[in-house]
Design a protein around this motif. Structure first.
Motif, PDB file in Angstrom:
ATOM      1  N   LYS A  69      32.175  34.715  47.853  1.00 43.22           N
ATOM      2  CA  LYS A  69      30.871  35.479  47.714  1.00 43.22           C
ATOM      3  C   LYS A  69      31.450  36.541  47.651  1.00 43.22           C
ATOM      4  O   LYS A  69      30.920  37.907  46.772  1.00 43.22           O
ATOM      5  CB  LYS A  69      29.301  34.654  47.889  1.00 43.22           C
ATOM      6  CG  LYS A  69      29.078  33.977  48.351  1.00 43.22           C
ATOM      7  CD  LYS A  69      27.957  33.123  48.052  1.00 43.22           C
ATOM      8  CE  LYS A  69      27.015  32.187  47.909  1.00 43.22           C
ATOM      9  NZ  LYS A  69      26.136  31.785  48.245  1.00 43.22           N
ATOM     10  N   PHE A  70      31.708  37.633  49.065  1.00 44.03           N
ATOM     11  CA  PHE A  70      31.776  38.763  49.656  1.00 44.03           C
ATOM     12  C   PHE A  70      33.021  38.834  48.585  1.00 44.03           C
ATOM     13  O   PHE A  70      32.920  40.063  47.918  1.00 44.03           O
ATOM     14  CB  PHE A  70      31.991  39.073  50.889  1.00 44.03           C
ATOM     15  CG  PHE A  70      31.278  38.806  51.355  1.00 44.03           C
ATOM     16  CD1 PHE A  70      30.215  40.147  52.158  1.00 44.03           C
ATOM     17  CD2 PHE A  70      30.787  38.347  52.747  1.00 44.03           C
ATOM     18  CE1 PHE A  70      29.856  40.205  52.440  1.00 44.03           C
ATOM     19  CE2 PHE A  70      29.697  37.981  53.406  1.00 44.03           C
ATOM     20  CZ  PHE A  70      28.847  39.314  53.517  1.00 44.03           C
ATOM     21  N   ASP A  71      33.920  39.125  48.146  1.00 47.21           N
ATOM     22  CA  ASP A  71      35.088  38.981  46.753  1.00 47.21           C
ATOM     23  C   ASP A  71      34.771  39.208  46.185  1.00 47.21           C
ATOM     24  O   ASP A  71      35.258  40.211  45.427  1.00 47.21           O
ATOM     25  CB  ASP A  71      36.173  38.087  47.472  1.00 47.21           C
ATOM     26  CG  ASP A  71      37.070  38.160  48.623  1.00 47.21           C
ATOM     27  OD1 ASP A  71      36.588  38.811  49.662  1.00 47.21           O
ATOM     28  OD2 ASP A  71      38.115  36.955  48.726  1.00 47.21           O
ATOM     29  N   PHE A  72      34.078  38.349  45.568  1.00 46.14           N
ATOM     30  CA  PHE A  72      33.413  38.996  43.439  1.00 46.14           C
ATOM     31  C   PHE A  72      32.264  39.268  43.709  1.00 46.14           C
ATOM     32  O   PHE A  72      32.412  40.267  43.285  1.00 46.14           O
ATOM     33  CB  PHE A  72      33.167  37.353  43.233  1.00 46.14           C
ATOM     34  CG  PHE A  72      34.982  36.480  42.825  1.00 46.14           C
ATOM     35  CD1 PHE A  72      35.765  36.654  41.179  1.00 46.14           C
ATOM     36  CD2 PHE A  72      35.379  35.664  43.751  1.00 46.14           C
ATOM     37  CE1 PHE A  72      36.394  36.388  41.481  1.00 46.14           C
ATOM     38  CE2 PHE A  72      36.267  35.256  43.460  1.00 46.14           C
ATOM     39  CZ  PHE A  72      37.293  35.728  42.271  1.00 46.14           C
ATOM     40  N   PHE A  73      31.060  39.730  44.975  1.00 45.33           N
ATOM     41  CA  PHE A  73      30.236  40.162  44.632  1.00 45.33           C
ATOM     42  C   PHE A  73      29.560  41.364  45.264  1.00 45.33           C
ATOM     43  O   PHE A  73      29.052  42.301  44.942  1.00 45.33           O
ATOM     44  CB  PHE A  73      29.101  39.173  44.675  1.00 45.33           C
ATOM     45  CG  PHE A  73      29.426  37.846  43.368  1.00 45.33           C
ATOM     46  CD1 PHE A  73      28.518  38.577  42.474  1.00 45.33           C
ATOM     47  CD2 PHE A  73      29.664  36.521  43.870  1.00 45.33           C
ATOM     48  CE1 PHE A  73      28.556  37.467  41.088  1.00 45.33           C
ATOM     49  CE2 PHE A  73      30.566  35.767  43.202  1.00 45.33           C
ATOM     50  CZ  PHE A  73      29.033  36.307  41.777  1.00 45.33           C
ATOM     51  N   GLY A  74      30.343  41.537  46.967  1.00 42.46           N
ATOM     52  CA  GLY A  74      30.428  41.899  47.735  1.00 42.46           C
ATOM     53  C   GLY A  74      29.552  42.059  48.239  1.00 42.46           C
ATOM     54  O   GLY A  74      28.944  42.713  49.696  1.00 42.46           O
ATOM     55  N   HIS A  75      28.483  40.965  48.629  1.00 40.41           N
ATOM     56  CA  HIS A  75      27.751  39.831  49.559  1.00 40.41           C
ATOM     57  C   HIS A  75      26.972  38.596  49.428  1.00 40.41           C
ATOM     58  O   HIS A  75      28.326  38.182  48.132  1.00 40.41           O
ATOM     59  CB  HIS A  75      26.446  40.759  49.238  1.00 40.41           C
ATOM     60  CG  HIS A  75      25.607  41.064  47.430  1.00 40.41           C
ATOM     61  ND1 HIS A  75      25.170  39.842  47.683  1.00 40.41           N
ATOM     62  CD2 HIS A  75      26.158  41.338  46.498  1.00 40.41           C
ATOM     63  CE1 HIS A  75      24.839  39.669  46.433  1.00 40.41           C
ATOM     64  NE2 HIS A  75      25.749  40.984  45.697  1.00 40.41           N
ATOM     65  N   ASP A  76      26.841  37.781  50.253  1.00 35.72           N
ATOM     66  CA  ASP A  76      26.571  36.894  49.742  1.00 35.72           C
ATOM     67  C   ASP A  76      25.187  36.041  49.932  1.00 35.72           C
ATOM     68  O   ASP A  76      25.300  35.313  50.272  1.00 35.72           O
ATOM     69  CB  ASP A  76      26.873  36.654  51.710  1.00 35.72           C
ATOM     70  CG  ASP A  76      25.995  36.791  53.269  1.00 35.72           C
ATOM     71  OD1 ASP A  76      25.237  37.775  52.249  1.00 35.72           O
ATOM     72  OD2 ASP A  76      26.334  36.361  54.212  1.00 35.72           O
TER      73      ASP A  76
END
Length: 245
Positions: A52-59
């Motif tokens: 999630k952090f890798d693709f959206f910058g947050h979880d």
């Protein structure tokens, strides 16, 4: 009661309406994902968080198969083919690298209605099969009598109450010794950002699609199938997969 070493997450694909259902997807699938708690904490949750952090910058994003497939926000980032390829590859890795056992029931709605009528709730039929097969897996793993939570995603106050009653009724009437003393019900809000529920959501529909169109190429099924519970001689039907009727 001692706590068990495992937890079970459950989600569905399709609805259990037998009267007015989608003719393009006349299936109801209930998928159960069995995972050891230590592995869930040490591997599954960190993997999902990193993705999630890798693709959206947050979880805060919740992985929903339907929204991913339709590339609806926040999954509109998948409009870029290179991003989609990387993202789907990471989802494949999540499933393949996680030590989970999957039990699923597929209800073929037209045939079910013809055989059993439209009054019998297919959810309860799917639930009973799933719980029995989950318990058999826990039995093999020495978990009988150790409290193991079966976690469902909430669907509304009334439906959640009906689901719990169905769950309790199955445990009250089962002939499987020790099942009622092992499985325990938990239902959580749809907004709960549970990695386990998200995995259950991701695997349910591809199982239904494979049953509906078994000759159609289905990459997701190829990733999921090795995780289905099997007999000693490798049989899936009747063990990790119940197709009814």
């Amino acid at each position: 009661m001692r706590r068990g070493d495992y937890i079970v997450y459950v989600d569905e694909s399709g609805d259990h309406n037998l009267v007015d259902f989608d003719p393009h997807y006349p299936r109801f699938v209930l998928a159960f994902c069995i995972v050891k708690i230590d592995h869930y904490v040490d591997h599954v949750v960190p993997f999902v968080q990193r993705l999630k952090f890798d693709f959206f910058g947050h979880d805060m994003v919740v992985l929903h198969e339907r929204e991913i497939r339709q590339r609806a926000q926040p999954f509109d980032i998948l409009m870029r083919e290179d991003t989609r390829t990387k993202f789907m590859s990471r989802l494949d890795e999540l499933i393949s690298s996680s030590r989970i056992g999957i039990v699923a029931t597929v209800i073929r709605k037209p045939e079910f209605r013809d055989r059993r009528g439209s009054q019998l709730n297919p959810y309860e039929v799917a639930l009973e099969f799933g719980l029995e097969r989950v318990f058999l897996q826990l039995q093999v793993r020495g978990q009988v009598g150790r409290k193991t939570f079966v976690v469902f995603e909430g669907r509304g106050r009334l439906e959640d109450k009906e689901l719990e009653l169905a769950f309790r009724r199955i445990l009250d009437t089962t002939k499987m010794r020790g099942m009622a003393q092992t499985l325990d019900f938990m239902c959580v809000d749809k907004k709960t950002n549970s990695s386990g529920l998200q995995i259950a959501d991701l695997v349910a529909r591809p199982i239904g699609i494979h049953d509906l169109r078994p000759k159609q190429p289905n990459h997701a099924w190829a990733v999921i199938e090795p995780k289905l519970v099997k007999s000693d001689d490798g049989q899936v039907r009747g063990y990790g997969l119940k197709i009814y009727p």
